[in-house]
Write a protein that holds these residues in place. Structure first.
Motif, PDB file in Angstrom:
ATOM      1  N   MET A   1     -94.746 -14.454 -49.420  1.00 49.16           N
ATOM      2  CA  MET A   1     -94.675 -15.908 -49.356  1.00 49.16           C
ATOM      3  C   MET A   1     -94.392 -16.343 -47.921  1.00 49.16           C
ATOM      4  N   LEU A   2     -94.720 -17.621 -47.639  1.00 48.06           N
ATOM      5  CA  LEU A   2     -94.346 -18.225 -46.376  1.00 48.06           C
ATOM      6  C   LEU A   2     -93.142 -19.136 -46.599  1.00 48.06           C
ATOM      7  N   ILE A   3     -92.169 -19.031 -45.713  1.00 51.05           N
ATOM      8  CA  ILE A   3     -91.000 -19.895 -45.770  1.00 51.05           C
ATOM      9  C   ILE A   3     -91.010 -20.794 -44.553  1.00 51.05           C
ATOM     10  N   ARG A   4     -90.947 -22.078 -44.785  1.00 48.91           N
ATOM     11  CA  ARG A   4     -90.858 -23.072 -43.702  1.00 48.91           C
ATOM     12  C   ARG A   4     -89.384 -23.311 -43.411  1.00 48.91           C
ATOM     13  N   LEU A   5     -89.013 -23.278 -42.149  1.00 45.27           N
ATOM     14  CA  LEU A   5     -87.614 -23.454 -41.803  1.00 45.27           C
ATOM     15  C   LEU A   5     -87.481 -24.102 -40.436  1.00 45.27           C
ATOM     16  N   GLY A   6     -86.330 -24.658 -40.197  1.00 47.58           N
ATOM     17  CA  GLY A   6     -86.074 -25.271 -38.902  1.00 47.58           C
ATOM     18  C   GLY A   6     -84.836 -26.137 -38.938  1.00 47.58           C
ATOM     19  N   TYR A   7     -84.612 -26.832 -37.836  1.00 49.06           N
ATOM     20  CA  TYR A   7     -83.428 -27.674 -37.736  1.00 49.06           C
ATOM     21  C   TYR A   7     -83.673 -28.782 -36.716  1.00 49.06           C
ATOM     22  N   GLU A   8     -82.894 -29.820 -36.831  1.00 49.68           N
ATOM     23  CA  GLU A   8     -82.818 -30.883 -35.830  1.00 49.68           C
ATOM     24  C   GLU A   8     -81.358 -31.273 -35.705  1.00 49.68           C
ATOM     25  N   ILE A   9     -80.813 -31.146 -34.510  1.00 53.31           N
ATOM     26  CA  ILE A   9     -79.399 -31.426 -34.269  1.00 53.31           C
ATOM     27  C   ILE A   9     -79.288 -32.385 -33.094  1.00 53.31           C
ATOM     28  N   ALA A  10     -78.451 -33.392 -33.259  1.00 56.33           N
ATOM     29  CA  ALA A  10     -78.220 -34.353 -32.177  1.00 56.33           C
ATOM     30  C   ALA A  10     -76.726 -34.435 -31.891  1.00 56.33           C
ATOM     31  N   ILE A  11     -76.406 -34.480 -30.616  1.00 54.98           N
ATOM     32  CA  ILE A  11     -75.015 -34.608 -30.200  1.00 54.98           C
ATOM     33  C   ILE A  11     -74.909 -35.687 -29.127  1.00 54.98           C
ATOM     34  N   GLU A  12     -73.687 -36.147 -28.916  1.00 51.34           N
ATOM     35  CA  GLU A  12     -73.369 -37.096 -27.852  1.00 51.34           C
ATOM     36  C   GLU A  12     -72.336 -36.454 -26.930  1.00 51.34           C
ATOM     37  N   CYS A  13     -72.611 -36.468 -25.638  1.00 51.31           N
ATOM     38  CA  CYS A  13     -71.692 -35.893 -24.653  1.00 51.31           C
ATOM     39  C   CYS A  13     -71.289 -36.968 -23.646  1.00 51.31           C
ATOM     40  N   ALA A  14     -70.011 -37.002 -23.309  1.00 50.93           N
ATOM     41  CA  ALA A  14     -69.536 -37.970 -22.314  1.00 50.93           C
ATOM     42  C   ALA A  14     -69.963 -37.590 -20.909  1.00 50.93           C
ATOM     43  N   ALA A  15     -70.170 -36.300 -20.687  1.00 50.77           N
ATOM     44  CA  ALA A  15     -70.593 -35.805 -19.376  1.00 50.77           C
ATOM     45  C   ALA A  15     -71.518 -34.610 -19.594  1.00 50.77           C
ATOM     46  N   ALA A  16     -72.224 -34.205 -18.555  1.00 52.98           N
ATOM     47  CA  ALA A  16     -73.075 -33.025 -18.666  1.00 52.98           C
ATOM     48  C   ALA A  16     -72.231 -31.846 -19.132  1.00 52.98           C
ATOM     49  N   THR A  17     -72.703 -31.145 -20.174  1.00 58.05           N
ATOM     50  CA  THR A  17     -71.885 -30.132 -20.842  1.00 58.05           C
ATOM     51  C   THR A  17     -72.668 -28.840 -21.047  1.00 58.05           C
ATOM     52  N   PRO A  18     -72.222 -27.725 -20.486  1.00 54.96           N
ATOM     53  CA  PRO A  18     -72.875 -26.437 -20.750  1.00 54.96           C
ATOM     54  C   PRO A  18     -72.708 -26.046 -22.222  1.00 54.96           C
ATOM     55  N   ILE A  19     -73.750 -25.499 -22.818  1.00 60.31           N
ATOM     56  CA  ILE A  19     -73.741 -25.135 -24.230  1.00 60.31           C
ATOM     57  C   ILE A  19     -74.423 -23.787 -24.407  1.00 60.31           C
ATOM     58  N   LEU A 257     -71.024 -34.700 -32.834  1.00 60.08           N
ATOM     59  CA  LEU A 257     -72.233 -34.421 -33.602  1.00 60.08           C
ATOM     60  C   LEU A 257     -72.690 -35.699 -34.297  1.00 60.08           C
ATOM     61  N   SER A 258     -73.944 -36.107 -34.051  1.00 60.96           N
ATOM     62  CA  SER A 258     -74.450 -37.352 -34.634  1.00 60.96           C
ATOM     63  C   SER A 258     -75.554 -37.135 -35.657  1.00 60.96           C
ATOM     64  N   LEU A 259     -76.194 -35.978 -35.646  1.00 66.74           N
ATOM     65  CA  LEU A 259     -77.256 -35.706 -36.614  1.00 66.74           C
ATOM     66  C   LEU A 259     -77.331 -34.211 -36.850  1.00 66.74           C
ATOM     67  N   PHE A 260     -77.470 -33.822 -38.117  1.00 71.78           N
ATOM     68  CA  PHE A 260     -77.543 -32.400 -38.465  1.00 71.78           C
ATOM     69  C   PHE A 260     -78.488 -32.245 -39.640  1.00 71.78           C
ATOM     70  N   LYS A 261     -79.695 -31.707 -39.374  1.00 69.41           N
ATOM     71  CA  LYS A 261     -80.697 -31.482 -40.415  1.00 69.41           C
ATOM     72  C   LYS A 261     -81.129 -30.022 -40.405  1.00 69.41           C
ATOM     73  N   VAL A 262     -81.242 -29.442 -41.566  1.00 70.94           N
ATOM     74  CA  VAL A 262     -81.763 -28.090 -41.724  1.00 70.94           C
ATOM     75  C   VAL A 262     -82.771 -28.120 -42.855  1.00 70.94           C
ATOM     76  N   TRP A 263     -83.890 -27.393 -42.699  1.00 68.52           N
ATOM     77  CA  TRP A 263     -84.840 -27.276 -43.803  1.00 68.52           C
ATOM     78  C   TRP A 263     -85.250 -25.822 -43.961  1.00 68.52           C
ATOM     79  N   THR A 264     -85.386 -25.380 -45.182  1.00 70.26           N
ATOM     80  CA  THR A 264     -85.903 -24.053 -45.497  1.00 70.26           C
ATOM     81  C   THR A 264     -86.393 -24.069 -46.930  1.00 70.26           C
TER      82      THR A 264
END
Length: 289
Positions: A1-19, A257-264
């Motif tokens: 079978m084929l499984i479709r998967l992925g994510y969309e994540i949005a964050i807000e930072c007050a300053a440039a932030t290493p991640i 964290l302002s948005l958190f989506k996962v699909w599978t």
């Protein structure tokens, strides 16, 4: 079978932030990826990857001040078979364990073997060693803890979960891992994608999942203390001693964290159609820590 998967994540930072993110599919499934996007960021920023000590893919980038999104979408081929079950699998004596497995016998930040050793030996010391003992531990954890997203707490340890009797999937995994290690059975933490394939659909928004792998008879086997049944379509992202080693996002500075989506889900046909993004879900930033 084929499984479709992925994510969309949005964050807000007050300053440039290493991640550092651990969101890339684990290398042992790369040959199964049939189609995928690049890891897309908005605004676009350069990213680069490296492998950590456990073989996971870590991605480095700097999120600019303000809103920032990261998106990935893929289709991966899967056997469609459930997790392997081998009730005859035996425990390997510690003296015979491979060197690289020994670390998964030791206590770690969320898996305090010193606090739970007496509980483990009292409850499981007289049981037959091997698969039956591990399954008894999983059964115990599954019945002792009550699951709920409202119970999420980033600092909860295995011993605290045992006492409080509540948690999310990572707490179920941490407790079962700790009890296994107390019994000299190597166990490691895993996170990844697990869709509602072959089981009734969960009405809650999709999320990443956590489970464990246990070393028996010379190989790693999957156990899932939260669901406590063999499942179809697991796709590993990362493995480690516990959640400390495999945070989805580790930021070197505050973010919201302002948005958190996962699909599978199982992909019907061969067309790479737009994904079922699911429902917007806003959660505490501690969930990604």
């Amino acid at each position: 079978m084929l499984i479709r998967l992925g994510y969309e994540i949005a964050i807000e930072c007050a300053a440039a932030t290493p991640i550092i993110s651990l969101l890339d599919i684990h290398p042992d499934r790369h040959a199964d990826i049939k189609r995928q996007t690049r890891v897309l960021t908005s605004p676009s920023v350069p990213t680069r990857t490296y492998h950590d000590r456990y073989g996971n893919i870590c991605r480095r980038f700097t999120a600019p001040a303000g809103g920032f999104r990261i998106l990935y979408d893929a289709a991966i081929e899967d056997s469609g078979e459930t997790d392997e079950v081998n009730t005859l699998a035996r425990e390997t004596p510690v003296a015979e364990l491979p060197d690289d497995v020994l670390v998964y016998l030791l206590g770690s930040r969320y898996c305090e073997t010193d606090h739970l050793s007496d509980v483990a030996w009292q409850r499981f010391g007289q049981l037959p060693p091997g698969w039956a003992r591990v399954q008894a531990i999983v059964d115990y954890v599954n019945s002792r803890l009550s699951f709920g997203y409202g119970y999420a707490r980033a600092t909860r340890t295995a011993a605290q979960a045992h006492e409080e009797r509540v948690g999310v999937c990572r707490d179920f995994a941490h407790l079962a891992i700790t009890l296994c290690r107390c019994m000299n059975i190597p166990a490691r933490y895993v996170n990844g994608y697990l869709g509602d394939i072959g089981v009734p659909a969960d009405p809650a928004p999709m999320d990443f999942s956590a489970w464990m792998e246990v070393f028996l008879d010379g190989k790693w086997y999957t156990f899932d203390p939260r669901h406590n049944r063999p499942r179809i379509g697991r796709v590993v992202i990362a493995r480690g001693r516990d959640a400390t080693d495999v945070p989805l996002l580790h930021s070197f500075g505050p973010h919201r964290l302002s948005l958190f989506k996962v699909w599978t889900y199982e992909q019907e046909g061969n067309r790479f159609n737009p994904p079922h993004h699911g429902v917007d879900r806003t959660v505490s930033a501690q969930m990604l820590a």
